[in-house]
Scaffold this motif. Sequence first.
Motif, mmCIF file in Angstrom:
data_model
loop_
_atom_site.group_PDB
_atom_site.id
_atom_site.type_symbol
_atom_site.label_atom_id
_atom_site.label_comp_id
_atom_site.label_asym_id
_atom_site.label_seq_id
_atom_site.Cartn_x
_atom_site.Cartn_y
_atom_site.Cartn_z
ATOM 1 N N PHE A 81 2.852 2.733 -16.395
ATOM 2 C CA PHE A 81 2.131 3.931 -15.575
ATOM 3 C C PHE A 81 1.057 3.340 -14.631
ATOM 4 N N ALA A 82 0.025 2.682 -15.272
ATOM 5 C CA ALA A 82 -0.907 1.920 -14.629
ATOM 6 C C ALA A 82 -0.582 1.052 -13.549
ATOM 7 N N TRP A 83 0.412 0.157 -13.929
ATOM 8 C CA TRP A 83 0.893 -0.912 -12.631
ATOM 9 C C TRP A 83 1.600 0.081 -11.768
ATOM 10 N N VAL A 84 2.385 1.059 -11.973
ATOM 11 C CA VAL A 84 3.050 1.790 -10.851
ATOM 12 C C VAL A 84 1.976 2.352 -9.980
ATOM 13 N N MET A 85 0.940 3.020 -10.616
ATOM 14 C CA MET A 85 -0.048 3.535 -9.811
ATOM 15 C C MET A 85 -0.930 2.607 -8.892
ATOM 16 N N LEU A 86 -0.992 1.335 -9.726
ATOM 17 C CA LEU A 86 -1.797 0.425 -8.686
ATOM 18 C C LEU A 86 -0.899 -0.144 -7.731
ATOM 19 N N TRP A 87 0.376 -0.115 -7.839
ATOM 20 C CA TRP A 87 1.186 -0.579 -6.575
ATOM 21 C C TRP A 87 1.569 0.599 -5.631
ATOM 22 N N ALA A 88 1.473 1.710 -6.077
ATOM 23 C CA ALA A 88 1.649 2.945 -5.220
ATOM 24 C C ALA A 88 0.618 2.798 -4.288
ATOM 25 N N SER A 89 -0.767 2.833 -4.984
ATOM 26 C CA SER A 89 -1.953 2.855 -3.995
ATOM 27 C C SER A 89 -2.153 1.758 -3.019
ATOM 28 N N SER A 90 -1.811 0.505 -3.274
ATOM 29 C CA SER A 90 -1.477 -0.446 -2.258
ATOM 30 C C SER A 90 -0.634 -0.349 -1.116
ATOM 31 N N TRP A 91 0.489 0.229 -1.793
ATOM 32 C CA TRP A 91 1.671 0.363 -0.750
ATOM 33 C C TRP A 91 1.288 1.648 0.478
ATOM 34 N N GLN A 92 0.619 2.529 -0.164
ATOM 35 C CA GLN A 92 0.261 3.798 0.471
ATOM 36 C C GLN A 92 -1.108 3.123 1.725
ATOM 37 N N SER A 93 -1.901 2.555 1.492
ATOM 38 C CA SER A 93 -2.909 2.063 2.015
ATOM 39 C C SER A 93 -2.493 1.279 3.318
ATOM 40 N N PRO A 94 -3.123 1.448 4.433
ATOM 41 C CA PRO A 94 -3.054 0.612 5.332
ATOM 42 C C PRO A 94 -3.449 -0.843 5.358
ATOM 43 N N PRO A 95 -2.738 -1.822 5.801
ATOM 44 C CA PRO A 95 -3.386 -3.147 5.789
ATOM 45 C C PRO A 95 -4.683 -3.531 6.378
ATOM 46 N N CYS A 96 -5.425 -4.061 5.966
ATOM 47 C CA CYS A 96 -6.858 -4.443 6.466
ATOM 48 C C CYS A 96 -7.143 -5.915 6.582
ATOM 49 N N VAL A 97 -8.129 -6.155 7.334
ATOM 50 C CA VAL A 97 -8.536 -7.530 7.455
ATOM 51 C C VAL A 97 -10.163 -7.018 7.701
ATOM 52 N N THR A 98 -10.856 -8.200 7.454
ATOM 53 C CA THR A 98 -12.433 -8.312 7.900
ATOM 54 C C THR A 98 -12.719 -9.167 8.694
ATOM 55 N N VAL A 99 -13.440 -8.898 9.774
ATOM 56 C CA VAL A 99 -13.689 -9.966 11.065
ATOM 57 C C VAL A 99 -15.153 -9.661 11.329
ATOM 58 N N ASN A 100 -16.006 -10.699 10.737
ATOM 59 C CA ASN A 100 -17.535 -10.661 10.880
ATOM 60 C C ASN A 100 -18.245 -9.491 10.350
ATOM 61 N N THR A 101 -18.035 -9.266 8.919
ATOM 62 C CA THR A 101 -18.046 -7.990 8.376
ATOM 63 C C THR A 101 -17.703 -6.664 8.813
ATOM 64 N N GLN A 102 -16.889 -7.026 9.970
ATOM 65 C CA GLN A 102 -16.168 -5.721 10.730
ATOM 66 C C GLN A 102 -14.994 -5.380 9.804
ATOM 67 N N LYS A 103 -14.564 -4.044 9.239
ATOM 68 C CA LYS A 103 -13.150 -3.940 8.764
ATOM 69 C C LYS A 103 -12.349 -3.494 9.753
ATOM 70 N N ILE A 104 -11.146 -3.759 9.653
ATOM 71 C CA ILE A 104 -10.222 -3.218 10.644
ATOM 72 C C ILE A 104 -8.927 -3.157 9.967
ATOM 73 N N CYS A 105 -8.270 -1.967 10.090
ATOM 74 C CA CYS A 105 -7.029 -1.492 9.497
ATOM 75 C C CYS A 105 -5.997 -1.121 10.472
ATOM 76 N N GLY A 106 -4.826 -0.959 9.792
ATOM 77 C CA GLY A 106 -3.658 -0.581 10.885
ATOM 78 C C GLY A 106 -2.641 -1.606 10.990
ATOM 79 N N ASN A 107 -2.179 -1.388 12.315
ATOM 80 C CA ASN A 107 -1.211 -2.518 12.797
ATOM 81 C C ASN A 107 -1.944 -3.822 13.052
#
Length: 221
Positions: A164-190
């Motif tokens: 159950f813990a693994w499924v919840m972790l996988w589900a949360s990562s699947w639902q969250s938009p992909p993000c990167v960090t550029v010079n401390t600035q967080k950028i998410c989405g496409n």
Amino acid sequence: MIIYKYGKDVFEPQKSAYTNQEATTKLSASETKILQFLIDNSGEIISREKLLEIGWPDKVVVPNSLNVAIANLRKAFKSKNEIIITIKGAGFTIANNTFIQQQFQPEVVVDNEQHNQEQLQSTDHNGDNNTVGSDANNTKQTSTAHSLPTMAKIGYGICLTAMFAWVMLWASSWQSPPCVTVNTQKICGNIELLNLQKLPQDLNGKSTVYIDTNGKMYEKI
């Protein structure tokens, strides 16, 4: 031993192998180093120069070697080409929470001599117990019969909790938009549509920039 999981896909750096539902692909040493470095630095944009240094340390190679390595990795991913995202003019990245790291402990090797001594002691102990009356044996068997179902229930409950813990972790990562960090600035989405030249210059790093399907950027605090 460390492995990385992406859904049902498994990346094993020690074996230089990437396994999906269709097949296992053997990776070169350079491809293995590049993929592991990108995973360990998920969410960060890694420059071409840095990846060339990681894949071919202390060697001078043509820049196209990196293109070939990335192409081979994407072949191993099959239909999941979005795992490694190209940021035009900046480098490559893997979004946060794409892979889940798992670590396995080495198997415990049992000392044969110690194991034999324990068996002998157990045999002697059983021989002494044979002198006990039949009533005591019946009591022991009844106790064992009651304890086995209890242990099975406990083990079953632990397995269910872990799954159950693994499924919840996988589900949360699947639902969250992909993000990167550029010079401390967080950028998410496409983020595959990210154009660093169009990134607003007045960002303070406290807000998050979202990129829509058309490549437009929106700032949200």
